[in-house]
Design a protein around this motif. Structure first.
Motif, PDB file in Angstrom:
ATOM      1  N   ASN A 257       0.834  -1.199   0.000  1.00 50.45           N
ATOM      2  CA  ASN A 257       0.000   0.000   0.000  1.00 50.45           C
ATOM      3  C   ASN A 257       0.870   1.250   0.000  1.00 50.45           C
ATOM      4  OD1 ASN A 257      -1.517   2.270   1.449  1.00 50.45           O
ATOM      5  ND2 ASN A 257      -3.166   0.817   1.129  1.00 50.45           N
ATOM      6  N   ALA A 258       1.875   1.272   0.884  1.00 47.19           N
ATOM      7  CA  ALA A 258       2.776   2.428   0.946  1.00 47.19           C
ATOM      8  C   ALA A 258       3.602   2.552  -0.324  1.00 47.19           C
ATOM      9  CB  ALA A 258       3.692   2.303   2.163  1.00 47.19           C
ATOM     10  N   ALA A 259       4.016   1.410  -0.892  1.00 45.59           N
ATOM     11  CA  ALA A 259       4.785   1.441  -2.133  1.00 45.59           C
ATOM     12  C   ALA A 259       3.954   1.993  -3.285  1.00 45.59           C
ATOM     13  CB  ALA A 259       5.276   0.031  -2.463  1.00 45.59           C
ATOM     14  N   LEU A 260       2.694   1.577  -3.370  1.00 42.52           N
ATOM     15  CA  LEU A 260       1.812   2.069  -4.429  1.00 42.52           C
ATOM     16  C   LEU A 260       1.610   3.577  -4.306  1.00 42.52           C
ATOM     17  CD1 LEU A 260      -0.793  -0.818  -4.324  1.00 42.52           C
ATOM     18  CD2 LEU A 260       0.561  -0.213  -6.338  1.00 42.52           C
ATOM     19  N   ARG A 261       1.452   4.060  -3.085  1.00 39.88           N
ATOM     20  CA  ARG A 261       1.298   5.500  -2.887  1.00 39.88           C
ATOM     21  C   ARG A 261       2.544   6.249  -3.343  1.00 39.88           C
ATOM     22  NH1 ARG A 261      -3.130   6.933  -0.170  1.00 39.88           N
ATOM     23  NH2 ARG A 261      -4.301   5.271   0.853  1.00 39.88           N
ATOM     24  N   THR A 262       3.712   5.655  -3.072  1.00 40.34           N
ATOM     25  CA  THR A 262       4.964   6.282  -3.503  1.00 40.34           C
ATOM     26  C   THR A 262       5.043   6.332  -5.021  1.00 40.34           C
ATOM     27  OG1 THR A 262       6.093   5.506  -1.499  1.00 40.34           O
ATOM     28  CG2 THR A 262       7.472   6.143  -3.374  1.00 40.34           C
ATOM     29  N   VAL A 263       4.731   5.208  -5.676  1.00 39.24           N
ATOM     30  CA  VAL A 263       4.794   5.131  -7.139  1.00 39.24           C
ATOM     31  C   VAL A 263       3.798   6.095  -7.765  1.00 39.24           C
ATOM     32  CG1 VAL A 263       4.303   3.642  -9.116  1.00 39.24           C
ATOM     33  CG2 VAL A 263       5.707   2.788  -7.223  1.00 39.24           C
ATOM     34  N   LEU A 264       2.588   6.156  -7.220  1.00 40.01           N
ATOM     35  CA  LEU A 264       1.574   7.057  -7.774  1.00 40.01           C
ATOM     36  C   LEU A 264       1.965   8.520  -7.579  1.00 40.01           C
ATOM     37  CD1 LEU A 264      -1.606   5.122  -6.635  1.00 40.01           C
ATOM     38  CD2 LEU A 264      -1.009   5.652  -9.014  1.00 40.01           C
TER      39      LEU A 264
END
Length: 381
Positions: A257-264
């Motif tokens: 979840n945190a990784a996806l937020r970073t990528v987005l």
């Protein structure tokens, strides 16, 4: 360590990922298995993560985002849950064993027919061959988005158009591109997208999943506890529960979840541009060294084909020996061998030696690339 093995897994994670996993270890209960704070927190986390995945890939429905341990599991769920005896599937020689081995097993155990489209070591695949391979019993095209050996990307828009024209399912393995290449399932005509969380998405190992459209109905590959309909002898029919038997990896998904937020926040386009710039730099410098053979697109002539991977061999030296020297003498991490892509190496003629794969990530720097080139120059000398 200079880490250039990002095609296998990203070692350097965004700080937010580490924080999220650590926090989850003390706060998350078991999703869909209680109404206390820990269980409800886990429920909300999983749903929020489905929304983020759907946002990143433009997946039509968040409830059709299913979490798995990795892309391999996602591909097994997909391939074993969609096809039956007599079906014909078109795939390519670019594929990883995560695609090849499930198809081989379906061939031997279920009577599935498979066509492997060949590749040219010096050029892109013949896209017309996809249409020419279609038979009356063809059900799907299954292919990777990018080779994990040479980095070349396939044109999903062209392949998706062919699949749609012939009424076929289009199934994509996005292991090497998720996070660093914009992917729009609707625009590309993708019916099922399989991804992993620990590569370009920069999340934890043990995370991944599949996204699929409303027209796709997948039989459960694994059945068991679901937290709902416990008296039913069969797996619940509703998605995503239908394909998510057992306790989910809540702690890993908190990190995802945190990784996806970073990528987005950064954006796949910006991440990809950084990796492509360093990949071109590495290729151009390596191409000037004697006794080195580079594989895949010539990035000096076709810079637009740069991804994040360069594979090479040094004349007369086993790829494992090169990687060992790089690790022990220079503290540079790379990947030698066949990279789980045997048909690719047969096409390249490297099935005996394998290749040394240098793979760039978002945290790779220009200094890392120049240090790797200097090490290669030393080894060649």
């Amino acid at each position: 360590m200079i880490y250039l093995d990002n095609a296998a897994t990203t070692l350097q994670k965004p700080p937010a990922v580490i924080t999220a996993v650590t926090k989850a270890l003390t706060q998350l209960g078991n999703a869909a298995r209680g109404n206390h704070t820990g269980a409800l927190t886990a429920n909300r986390l999983l749903y929020d993560t489905r929304l983020l995945v759907a946002q990143l890939f433009h997946a039509p429905l968040p409830e059709r985002v299913v979490f798995t341990a990795n892309a391999t599991e996602a591909l097994n769920i997909t391939l074993n849950g969609l096809f039956q005896s007599g079906d014909h599937i078109i795939t390519t020689d670019y594929e990883h064993n995560a695609v090849l081995r499930p198809l081989y097993r379906l061939q031997s155990e279920q009577g599935i027919h498979v066509t492997h489209l060949p590749l040219s070591p010096d050029g892109p695949i013949d896209y017309d061959a996809f249409a020419h391979a279609v038979l009356p019993n063809t059900k799907a095209i299954v292919c990777t988005h990018a080779s994990n050996v040479i980095g070349r990307r396939l044109d999903l828009y062209r392949i998706g158009a062919i699949a749609k024209r012939h009424g076929l399912l289009f199934i994509v393995d996005a292991s090497q591109t998720a996070g660093s290449v914009p992917i729009d399932m609707v625009n590309l005509g993708i019916d099922v997208l399989c991804f992993t969380g620990h590569k370009g998405l920069m999340g934890p190992q043990g995370t991944g999943g599949l996204c699929f459209t409303e027209q796709v109905d997948i039989r459960p590959w694994c059945v068991g506890g679901s937290g709902t309909h416990s008296f039913s002898p069969t797996q619940p029919a509703d998605y995503p529960t239908r394909l998510e038997a057992g306790t989910p990896n809540g702690h890993g998904l908190a990190g995802l979840n945190a990784a996806l937020r970073t990528v987005l926040t950064i954006g796949p386009t910006k991440i990809g541009a950084h990796e492509e710039h360093l990949c071109r730099l590495f290729y151009e410098e390596a191409a000037s060294l004697p006794h080195i053979t580079l594989y895949g697109p010539d990035l000096r002539q076709h810079p637009h084909e740069a991804g994040s991977i360069v594979s090479l061999t040094i004349d007369g030296v086993d790829s494992g020996r090169v990687a060992d020297v790089l690790a022990r003498r220079y503290d540079i991490a790379v990947r030698p061998g066949i990279h789980c892509a045997p048909r690719m190496h047969q096409a390249l003629g490297t099935q005996a030696s394998g290749t040394v794969r240098f793979s760039i990530g978002y945290y790779t720097t220009e200094e890392d690339v120049r240090a790797a080139i200097a090490a290669l120059r030393d080894i060649v000398d």
